[in-house]
Motif scaffolding. Structure first.
Motif, short mmCIF file in Angstrom:
data_model
loop_
_atom_site.label_atom_id
_atom_site.label_comp_id
_atom_site.label_asym_id
_atom_site.label_seq_id
_atom_site.Cartn_x
_atom_site.Cartn_y
_atom_site.Cartn_z
N LEU A 61 63.99 17.06 17.10
CA LEU A 61 63.32 15.79 16.81
C LEU A 61 62.22 15.51 17.84
CD1 LEU A 61 63.04 13.09 15.31
CD2 LEU A 61 64.90 12.22 16.73
N MET A 62 62.52 15.75 19.11
CA MET A 62 61.51 15.51 20.14
C MET A 62 60.33 16.47 20.02
SD MET A 62 62.42 12.86 21.78
CE MET A 62 61.55 12.83 23.31
N MET A 63 60.58 17.70 19.62
CA MET A 63 59.48 18.64 19.42
C MET A 63 58.61 18.21 18.23
SD MET A 63 61.30 22.26 20.25
CE MET A 63 59.85 23.21 19.88
N TYR A 64 59.25 17.76 17.17
CA TYR A 64 58.52 17.27 16.00
C TYR A 64 57.66 16.07 16.38
CZ TYR A 64 57.78 15.17 11.40
OH TYR A 64 57.22 14.61 10.29
N ALA A 67 54.62 16.98 18.51
CA ALA A 67 53.49 17.47 17.72
C ALA A 67 52.72 16.29 17.12
CB ALA A 67 53.98 18.39 16.61
N HIS A 68 53.45 15.29 16.64
CA HIS A 68 52.78 14.09 16.13
C HIS A 68 52.07 13.34 17.25
CE1 HIS A 68 53.52 13.69 11.86
NE2 HIS A 68 54.73 14.19 12.05
N LEU A 69 52.66 13.35 18.43
CA LEU A 69 52.03 12.68 19.57
C LEU A 69 50.69 13.33 19.90
CD1 LEU A 69 52.11 10.66 21.91
CD2 LEU A 69 53.34 12.39 23.22
N ALA A 70 50.64 14.64 19.89
CA ALA A 70 49.38 15.34 20.18
C ALA A 70 48.31 14.98 19.15
CB ALA A 70 49.61 16.84 20.20
N ARG A 71 48.72 14.93 17.88
CA ARG A 71 47.76 14.55 16.83
C ARG A 71 47.34 13.09 16.98
NH1 ARG A 71 51.61 16.51 12.81
NH2 ARG A 71 51.65 18.72 13.14
N ARG A 79 42.98 3.87 21.91
CA ARG A 79 44.25 3.29 22.34
C ARG A 79 44.71 3.92 23.64
NH1 ARG A 79 48.65 2.50 17.62
NH2 ARG A 79 49.61 0.79 18.70
N HIS A 80 45.34 3.14 24.47
CA HIS A 80 45.85 3.66 25.74
C HIS A 80 46.96 4.68 25.45
CE1 HIS A 80 47.66 3.79 29.71
NE2 HIS A 80 46.52 3.30 30.15
N PRO A 81 46.95 5.82 26.12
CA PRO A 81 47.95 6.86 25.84
C PRO A 81 49.39 6.39 26.02
CG PRO A 81 46.17 7.76 27.14
CD PRO A 81 45.93 6.29 27.05
N ALA A 82 49.64 5.50 26.97
CA ALA A 82 51.01 5.02 27.17
C ALA A 82 51.50 4.24 25.96
CB ALA A 82 51.08 4.15 28.42
N LEU A 83 50.61 3.52 25.29
CA LEU A 83 51.01 2.79 24.08
C LEU A 83 51.34 3.75 22.94
CD1 LEU A 83 48.40 -0.11 24.11
CD2 LEU A 83 50.81 -0.21 24.77
N VAL A 84 50.58 4.82 22.85
CA VAL A 84 50.83 5.79 21.79
C VAL A 84 52.16 6.51 22.04
CG1 VAL A 84 49.94 7.85 20.63
CG2 VAL A 84 48.37 6.08 21.39
N ILE A 89 57.40 8.16 20.80
CA ILE A 89 58.48 8.88 21.48
C ILE A 89 59.62 7.99 21.96
CG2 ILE A 89 59.02 10.31 23.50
CD1 ILE A 89 57.43 11.88 21.53
N TYR A 90 59.32 6.84 22.53
CA TYR A 90 60.33 6.09 23.28
C TYR A 90 61.43 5.47 22.44
CZ TYR A 90 57.52 6.50 27.50
OH TYR A 90 56.84 6.97 28.58
#
Length: 96
Positions: A61-64, A67-71, A79-84, A89-90
């Motif tokens: 799940l975290m790997m999936y 991948a969405h996080l990178a996209r 948008r600030h990366p911490a918000l994304v 993820i969180y």
């Protein structure tokens, strides 16, 4: 008993879903909003379906989601990366 207003709201929601062509699937758009309910993706139904779909495979799940996080970081440069990261993820439950 379901009133006429509730029936109308369900009818409108189904019609909008048909027009968008999502068939009740909570999938991300290009801006990482849910295509079905228009909340930030993953919305609550998407989170639940991801947890059920990965069935305890937290690493998968975290790997999936990574991948969405990178996209998402490429798709949302304003948008600030911490918000994304917080959005994507969180929400995953911690290991006990």
């Amino acid at each position: 008993m379901v009133g006429p207003w509730a029936r109308w709201e369900r009818h409108v929601a189904r019609r909008r879903a048909r027009e968008r062509g999502t068939d009740g699937q909570h999938v991300p758009t290009e801006t990482y909003a849910c295509r079905e309910c228009e909340h930030d993706w993953p919305c609550a139904p998407a989170r639940l379906s991801l947890l059920i779909g990965f069935d305890g495979d937290r690493v998968g799940l975290m790997m999936y989601l990574a991948a969405h996080l990178a996209r998402a970081l490429e798709a949302l440069p304003d948008r600030h990366p911490a918000l994304v990261v917080g959005q994507i993820i969180y929400w995953v439950p911690r290991r006990r």
